[in-house]
Design a protein around this motif. Structure first.
Motif, PDB file in Angstrom:
ATOM      1  N   GLN A 264       0.823  -1.203   0.000  1.00  0.00           N
ATOM      2  CA  GLN A 264       0.000   0.000   0.000  1.00  0.00           C
ATOM      3  C   GLN A 264       0.859   1.255   0.000  1.00  0.00           C
ATOM      4  N   ARG A 265       2.013   1.185   0.631  1.00  0.00           N
ATOM      5  CA  ARG A 265       2.942   2.309   0.688  1.00  0.00           C
ATOM      6  C   ARG A 265       3.918   2.336  -0.486  1.00  0.00           C
ATOM      7  N   GLY A 266       3.674   1.493  -1.500  1.00  0.00           N
ATOM      8  CA  GLY A 266       4.487   1.530  -2.710  1.00  0.00           C
ATOM      9  C   GLY A 266       5.636   0.554  -2.780  1.00  0.00           C
TER      10      GLY A 266
ATOM     11  N   VAL B 198      10.911  -5.262  -1.351  1.00  0.00           N
ATOM     12  CA  VAL B 198      10.848  -6.008  -0.083  1.00  0.00           C
ATOM     13  C   VAL B 198      12.057  -6.925   0.042  1.00  0.00           C
ATOM     14  N   VAL B 199      12.402  -7.588  -1.049  1.00  0.00           N
ATOM     15  CA  VAL B 199      13.570  -8.468  -1.038  1.00  0.00           C
ATOM     16  C   VAL B 199      14.835  -7.666  -0.744  1.00  0.00           C
TER      17      VAL B 199
ATOM     18  N   PHE C  58       5.201   5.810  10.055  1.00  0.00           N
ATOM     19  CA  PHE C  58       5.250   7.025   9.240  1.00  0.00           C
ATOM     20  C   PHE C  58       5.992   6.821   7.919  1.00  0.00           C
ATOM     21  N   ALA C  59       6.360   5.571   7.602  1.00  0.00           N
ATOM     22  CA  ALA C  59       7.152   5.298   6.402  1.00  0.00           C
ATOM     23  C   ALA C  59       6.347   5.511   5.122  1.00  0.00           C
ATOM     24  N   THR C  60       6.956   6.211   4.167  1.00  0.00           N
ATOM     25  CA  THR C  60       6.329   6.438   2.853  1.00  0.00           C
ATOM     26  C   THR C  60       7.293   6.210   1.691  1.00  0.00           C
ATOM     27  N   GLU C  61       8.583   6.138   1.985  1.00  0.00           N
ATOM     28  CA  GLU C  61       9.601   5.959   0.955  1.00  0.00           C
ATOM     29  C   GLU C  61      10.399   4.688   1.223  1.00  0.00           C
TER      30      GLU C  61
END
Length: 390
Positions: free
Chosen positions: A32-34, A40-41, A87-90
């Motif tokens: 959801q946050r991109g 992820v890996v 609060f992570a977005t990047e």
């Protein structure tokens, strides 16, 4: 002094460190946050590299200056990770959070097992290490099941961020509990005060004297790294099968519940079967299970995943017990850290392959790659363990 209270405190710490409702929707929250599968890996690789660099130094620090302090530090840093993720977005926000988690994992991994073993040792119950470690893992899993069931419901009723706030609160409680541990007063054979270099030398000598331990450690590395991918990406597998998120908690609870028998029965199985037989059986089931999941892209793949979780529960008590019974207390956390270092080194290498095949063939391709890794190791272990491990 009665160190048995440490065992109950470790149980409580595990309970709150696993009472994390964020995990059941973690991959969906990240997506959801991109965050893509490849991203992820990359964070998993950052996590693994952090551990590879810090695992042994943190194990030495735990042996030298106290296991309690490292467990406390680990809990505190895990709390910091959840605060960042809220609060992570990047990408770099997620990378920073996972970096903190890597430090936390390095700090507490070897220290926790060492503190448990030495607490039992001082009460004359060290031969029951596998039993108590299995119970510790059961506390872990049971709490995680509760978190998963509640987490999926909460995620369907509120925002994903709400789960992360609750997870932060649970981790802060574990910080308080960690501060209540008592450091075991155990003196090893290597002396009271030695330099970092001497810990490394002692550890290397230990592995040279015990080739069977090396093979057991390698088994834990390969199976542990393989399992980490199914634990990390089962949510995306369910998503690809178009299963609603409200049911994720039930699936998560079921998967974790299946790992309980192995943890509870490990000490009994070790008395009745050879280590080699148990490891070959687990590796064979994992190889076939991952292969099935990668090729058969329907609901029957969930049965294969369930079998993987069922047989894998025995791995941690089996490998950890084998190693701890053969080492000196003065380097206990250091040796355990070497094991974790190796696991994460394998995780880095397999992560690159998993990420590549997942980007080409979605998560199914990634699981196919893990099937090849497990199958190859099964053949290697079958050949090399014949005379080394009974």
């Amino acid at each position: 002094m009665d160190y048995r209270m440490n065992i109950w405190k470790l149980y409580a710490i595990r309970i709150f460190q696993s009472l994390i409702p964020a995990y059941v929707i973690e991959r969906l929250f990240w997506e959801q946050r991109g965050m893509t599968i490849q991203m992820v890996v990359y964070t998993e690789i950052i996590f693994a590299i952090t551990i590879v660099l810090l695992e042994v130094p943190s194990g030495i620090i735990a042996d030298k200056w106290g296991r309690k302090n490292m467990i406390l530090l680990g809990a505190f840093l895990e709390g910091g990770m959840f605060l960042i993720l809220i609060f992570a977005t990047e990408f770099w926000h997620f990378a920073a959070a996972i970096f903190l988690s890597g430090i936390a994992n390095s700090a507490s991994r070897g220290a926790e097992n060492a503190l448990l073993y030495d607490s039992l040792l001082l009460n004359g119950r060290e031969r029951s290490f596998e039993k108590y470690l299995g119970r510790l893992n059961v506390c872990d899993v049971t709490s995680a099941i509760l978190a998963a069931l509640c987490g999926s419901f909460l995620a369907s009723e509120f925002t994903f961020e709400f789960n992360y706030w609750l997870s932060l609160a649970s981790m802060l409680i574990s910080v308080c509990l960690s501060s209540m541990l008592i450091e075991p007063a155990v003196k090893g054979n290597t002396g009271e005060s030695v330099a970092f270099k001497e810990y490394i030398v002692a550890s290397v000598q230990f592995f040279r004297r015990n080739p069977s331990v090396c093979l057991m450690v390698l088994s834990g590395m390969v199976t542990g790294a393989s399992l980490s991918f199914v634990w990390e990406f089962w949510q995306l597998y369910l998503n690809r099968l178009e299963i609603p998120v409200v049911y994720f908690g039930l699936f998560s609870a079921a998967f974790m519940f299946l790992s309980l028998p192995g943890n509870l029965l490990a000490h009994i199985l070790i008395d009745r079967f050879k280590y080699r037989t148990l490891l070959l059986t687990v590796t064979a089931f994992m190889s076939v299970g991952f292969l099935y999941v990668s090729l058969i892209k329907d609901f029957t793949g969930l049965v294969a995943i369930s079998i993987i979780f069922l047989v894998s529960g025995i791995i941690d008590p089996l490998v950890s017990g084998y190693i701890h019974h053969r080492m000196d207390s003065s380097i206990r956390a250091t040796i355990d850290s070497f094991q974790s270092l190796g696991l994460n080194a394998v995780l880095i290498m397999t992560g690159l392959g998993f990420g590549y095949f997942s980007s080409e063939f979605d998560v199914f391709g990634g699981f196919g790659f893990i099937a090849v890794i497990c199958g190859g190791y099964f053949l290697y272990f079958l050949i090399t363990s014949k005379d080394a491990i009974e």
